[in-house]
Design an enzyme around this catalytic site. Structure first.
Site, mmCIF file in Angstrom:
data_model
loop_
_atom_site.group_PDB
_atom_site.id
_atom_site.type_symbol
_atom_site.label_atom_id
_atom_site.label_comp_id
_atom_site.label_asym_id
_atom_site.label_seq_id
_atom_site.Cartn_x
_atom_site.Cartn_y
_atom_site.Cartn_z
ATOM 1 N N HIS A 188 -0.632 -5.571 2.569
ATOM 2 C CA HIS A 188 -2.040 -6.623 2.909
ATOM 3 C C HIS A 188 -1.518 -8.018 2.382
ATOM 4 O O HIS A 188 -0.639 -8.082 1.382
ATOM 5 C CB HIS A 188 -3.239 -6.046 1.960
ATOM 6 N N GLU A 196 0.913 -1.222 0.009
ATOM 7 C CA GLU A 196 -0.034 -0.044 0.083
ATOM 8 C C GLU A 196 0.928 1.111 0.070
ATOM 9 O O GLU A 196 1.840 1.355 0.808
ATOM 10 C CB GLU A 196 -0.785 0.020 1.290
ATOM 11 N N CYS A 203 -7.144 -1.284 8.742
ATOM 12 C CA CYS A 203 -5.830 -1.502 8.181
ATOM 13 C C CYS A 203 -5.400 0.163 7.825
ATOM 14 O O CYS A 203 -4.249 0.638 8.053
ATOM 15 C CB CYS A 203 -5.800 -2.355 6.901
#
Length: 200
Positions: A170, A86, A151
């Site tokens: 992730h 991410e 998250c």
């Protein structure tokens, strides 16, 4: 407590609806057994509850106590098929209940923050390339949307403290194509690649 070595913190999440066995914490525990393969670095791992208020308390405490050169948060994504790196996190839009049935009162991560998006100083495309070229089973992709749940919330919390050495990965559920050990191998490669950037 930290020693004279550089400190790296890796967190995984506890259980929540649909993920009673959270592959993020399972893979982080495997990573803690194998280490990072660098005797200049000390690895600390922590399980984070899927609770907004706990995240707001725990994350700043970890930064203050350990002063890590790298903070990597790992979470599970039901739609992920590989390691998903991410690049950014969001401050608003947190309207999904945590495991205690609560949401932040303002639906924001950091109240009074002037930025709605924070971007990691770590170039995830370079990390992705190293993972995909490594001699291990797991592949990776880069994502720009961690999903507006715990998250994303945790990632923004850490980025707000230090954008230069914060990352989020992730992992897919363990019912997917990789087991916890294979995911940990991928995490190890990714984190070693990140350390090259933060130690420049």
């Amino acid at each position: 407590m930290p020693t004279g070595k550089k400190c790296v913190i890796v967190t995984g999440f506890g259980p929540f609806k649909g993920h009673q066995v959270n592959s993020s914490w399972m893979s982080v525990k495997e990573l803690s057994k194998m280490g990072l393969g660098d005797d200049q670095v000390e690895l600390f791992v922590f399980e984070i509850p899927v609770i907004y208020e706990e995240v707001k308390k725990i994350i700043p405490e970890l930064w203050e106590k350990y002063k890590p050169v790298l903070m990597v948060h790992v979470g599970v994504s039901g739609v992920a098929n590989e390691l998903t790196l991410e690049q950014r996190a969001h401050n608003d839009g947190y309207n999904r209940d945590d495991v205690e049935g609560l949401v932040p009162p303002s639906q924001m991560c950091v109240d009074n923050c002037c930025e709605n998006v924070l971007i990691s100083g770590i170039d995830m495309s370079l990390v992705c390339q190293e993972v995909n070229e490594a001699d291990q089973k797991v592949s990776s992709v880069v994502s720009q949307d961690p999903g507006r749940y715990l998250c994303d919330f945790t990632y923004f919390q850490s980025l707000h403290i230090n954008q230069n050495c914060t990352a989020f990965i992730h992992v897919p559920p363990l019912s997917g194509r990789y087991n916890a050990f294979e995911l940990a191998e991928g995490l190890q490669v990714a984190i070693r690649a990140m350390l090259k950037q933060v130690n420049l």
